[in-house]
Design an enzyme around this catalytic site. Structure first.
Site, PDB file in Angstrom:
ATOM      1  CB  THR A 598      33.011  39.774  66.230  1.00  0.00           C
ATOM      2  OG1 THR A 598      32.831  41.172  66.508  1.00  0.00           O
ATOM      3  CG2 THR A 598      34.088  39.222  67.150  1.00  0.00           C
ATOM      4  CD  GLU A 669      17.823  37.355  63.719  1.00  0.00           C
ATOM      5  OE1 GLU A 669      16.899  36.586  63.988  1.00  0.00           O
ATOM      6  OE2 GLU A 669      17.919  38.496  64.192  1.00  0.00           O
TER       7      GLU A 669
END
Length: 708
Positions: A598, A669
């Site tokens: 992930t 991010e």
């Protein structure tokens, strides 16, 4: 300071999502599809003018339509409280205080809510509702030269202005100067799952089933808005189909609570894609000026980064685009500033890597321009300007892997074979170029609570008010808890997305997993010790609850960040203006990686968004109406599968922070930070023409080619 057991075993191994089967089979239910008895449906009516006042709402004819239950507007809505400090330490955006006055501050402002028995009836009635306005002149024109721009107030997460040294004197002493303006457009989140909320009263307690990035956050705001005892409010958000900063407290949740309070039956409000363009925030456009002064060898003497963003007339929002300059590079004269102009537009909000994403485009493009002027390799230029401490804070770095990321990325990308001269490589009709850029994003943890229960059947249940936006957070917490408990992951059940589980960090700021992991590990460690002392699990089970506030407060002050280096190869057809990214590589230093499967998804997803930012995304407003042109996924372009090239993402081992027992840094991010600049720098290398405005559209490529 509280100590926790180092993670080992399950952490660091690639694991599929624990809820993956439920998602692909449809068993995982999202906020807009959970059934409720006697469910009513609300549909928001949005203003068609960009500024003015509501003169009249013709509700009587709509109330007579089939299935319509009520029409809420400023003439009959209950009072809402807005004079409070929210979760982020500042006053809430008044946009969420629905129907409190007749003022219309922007196109798409909510002016009414129609509630009916079915969604179809609610929509038909909402589209039938006639609202009369007294129009006023509006202003939505954002430019870097606005005379009404002002210096922003300090935000909880960013000082408006920082300054050291004599900027003008150092620029005058510099042998090489870059002075350029860079612009980025308005951009929108557009998560796959639209915003949806269902509110109902259950035995005197308000329950909201929602799609959000923090159940505790939404609970607190709703309790304050409606003057409710927080204990009487519960917010649940089990599965979320993306958020990217947009899924906080919005108009649809408030509307649903208003309606259920009036009707005393469940009410659901789901936003359309078009409504999302005006109701859930967006990334503000920016106009940024960067001035760099350097010695002939590229060592900086002066660095100035000024950024201007827009906000609404009802609330001040700061897009802190000068933040990367405060971390990445130092100079004897170092100045940064944020300015704002208020226009007749909706309030912007956080969007993936707020500040850093647009700011890195300007800063890393300017560094590339400086490297060209100095005749220094762009990677070497950055290495020569590596700071020893925080350029603004003066604090020591808790790990600084930027140079190592560039070194490894250059080796794998084949950077050494690059001819620095632009416009030389060609493949048929395509000009080819390569570019690079740095990435950084703050890493930290926020005090959170968690509870871990040893069940009588030998399993363990973790409860924490975390949110999984699709990032794999539920799976990561399962692995973390399993290692802390010294059991296999199949013995751990993680429950998230429920405000009743207690305070915890929201899913945002790349601090969710680090904050939640600390709380889960602390509770699991204590539970394991108590079980060892007690000789086993009692029939009724045993629960331990943690609170990491004291441990996190004891952390020494340091500059804590993740880092990365992006490399991109772009192909440009100068006859059509088409730009294609052929390959892209990102190397990151981001602490301990919990789940490589992930984690890679997060890095690659951010890099794809960087391609989208560089070449496609741009929301355009019609100055005559003040509204968007093409407020849907046909008019708003983004990178599709055909636009995504070979993308590789990897990370460096280690990057330790000796003060952090878990060594986890956020990665949600940093993948987008610097990615657009790397693409833009590659386009320059391909063509010899610098693009300082995003997106790099075909018409801009053609115009730049003619003007070169």
């Amino acid at each position: 300071m509280t100590t926790v057991t180092p993670l080992k075993g399950s952490v660091g191994t690639a694991r599929t999502r624990v809820e993956g089967r439920d998602k692909v089979t449809g068993a995982a239910r999202y906020a807009g599809e959970i059934p409720f008895a006697e469910l009513a449906h609300g549909w928001l009516v949005l203003s068609t003018v960009a500024r003015g006042h509501i003169r009249a709402v013709e509700a009587d004819a709509v109330l007579a339509m089939p299935g319509v239950l009520t029409v809420l507007h400023h003439g009959n809505a209950p009072h809402l409280e807005t004079d409070y400090d929210g979760l982020m330490g500042n006053k809430p955006d008044p946009s969420i205080a629905l129907f409190q006055h007749d003022r219309v501050p922007h196109a798409g402002w909510p002016v009414a809510l129609v509630v009916a028995e079915t969604s179809e009836q609610a929509r038909e009635a909402a589209e039938t509702l006639v609202v009369h306005y007294d129009r006023e002149p509006h202003d939505t024109a954002f430019t870097g030269g606005r005379p009404d721009a002002y210096t922003a107030a300090d935000a909880p997460h960013a000082a408006a202005v920082t300054a050291k040294g004599d900027l003008e004197a150092e620029l005058a002493r510099s042998a090489v100067v870059v002075d350029a303006e860079y612009t980025t457009p308005e951009e929108h989140h557009n998560p796959m799952e639209p915003h949806a909320a269902t509110a109902h009263w259950d035995g005197g307690r308000l329950e909201v089933v929602d799609s959000n990035q923090g159940a505790i956050w939404v609970k607190g705001e709703l309790a304050n808005l409606f003057s409710l005892d927080p204990a009487s409010v519960r917010v649940r958000s089990e599965h979320i189909g993306g958020g990217f900063g947009s899924k906080g407290v919005r108009a649809h949740q408030v509307a649903a609570v208003m309606a259920t309070t009036l009707l005393r039956r469940p009410v659901r409000v789901v936003l359309t894609r078009r409504q999302m363009f005006s109701l859930v925030g967006y990334r503000s456009p920016t106009a940024q000026r960067v001035r760099l002064g350097a010695d002939p060898d590229g060592r900086l003497r002066a660095l100035e980064h000024q950024s201007l963003n827009l906000s609404s007339t009802v609330h001040e929002f700061l897009e802190p685009s000068a933040m990367p300059a405060r971390v990445l590079y130092d100079a004897p004269a170092h100045h940064t500033a944020h300015r704002i102009v208020r226009l007749d537009v909706p309030t912007p909000t956080w969007m993936r890597a707020p500040g850093e994403a647009p700011g890195s485009f300007a800063l890393e493009s300017a560094l590339d321009e400086l490297a060209e002027k100095c005749g220094v390799d762009p990677i070497e230029l950055r290495a020569r300007n590596e700071p020893d401490r925080g350029p603004v804070s003066g604090l020591p770095f808790a790990g600084r892997g930027l140079t190592a990321c560039f070194r490894e990325g250059a080796r794998r990308f084949g950077w050494a074979d690059r001819d620095p001269r632009p416009g030389l490589r060609r493949d048929g009709r395509w000009l080819l170029g390569t570019g690079t850029a740095a990435a950084t994003f703050h890493a930290g943890a926020v005090p959170s609570t968690a509870a871990v229960t040893a069940e009588a059947d030998g399993g363990f249940t973790v409860r924490i008010s975390a949110a999984d936006l699709g990032t794999g957070a539920r799976t990561a917490l399962t692995l973390i808890a399993a290692d802390a408990l010294e059991v296999t992951p199949d013995r751990v059940r993680v429950l998230i997305g429920d405000s009743d589980f207690g305070p915890a960090m929201i899913a945002g700021g790349s601090m969710g997993t680090s904050s939640w992991s600390w709380a889960v590990t602390a509770a699991a460690d204590e539970l394991r010790e108590r079980l060892a002392l007690g000789g086993g699990v009692p029939p009724e089970g045993i629960t331990v609850r943690s609170n990491t506030a004291e441990a996190i407060a004891a952390l020494p002050q340091k500059e804590r960040h993740s880092y990365g280096a992006h490399f991109a190869e772009a192909a440009v057809d100068v006859t059509t203006g088409e730009v294609r990214v052929r390959r892209m590589l990102g190397i990151f230093a981001a602490g301990r990686i919990i789940n490589p499967l992930t984690a890679r998804n997060q890095f690659v997803g951010g890099m794809i968004w960087g391609i989208s930012m560089a070449l496609h995304e741009e929301a355009v407003r019609d100055r005559a109406s003040g509204a968007h042109i093409g407020a849907d996924l046909a008019g708003y372009h983004f990178a599709a599968s055909a636009d995504v090239p070979l993308i590789e993402a990897d990370w460096l081992p280690g990057d330790p922070d000796e003060d952090d027992p878990l060594a986890i840094k956020g990665i949600g991010e940093i993948g987008i930070v610097g990615a657009a600049a790397a693409v833009g720098n590659a386009v320059w290398h391909a063509t010899g023409v610098r693009h300082r405005s995003l997106p790099i559209r075909p018409d801009r490529v053609l115009r730049a080619g003619r003007d070169a």
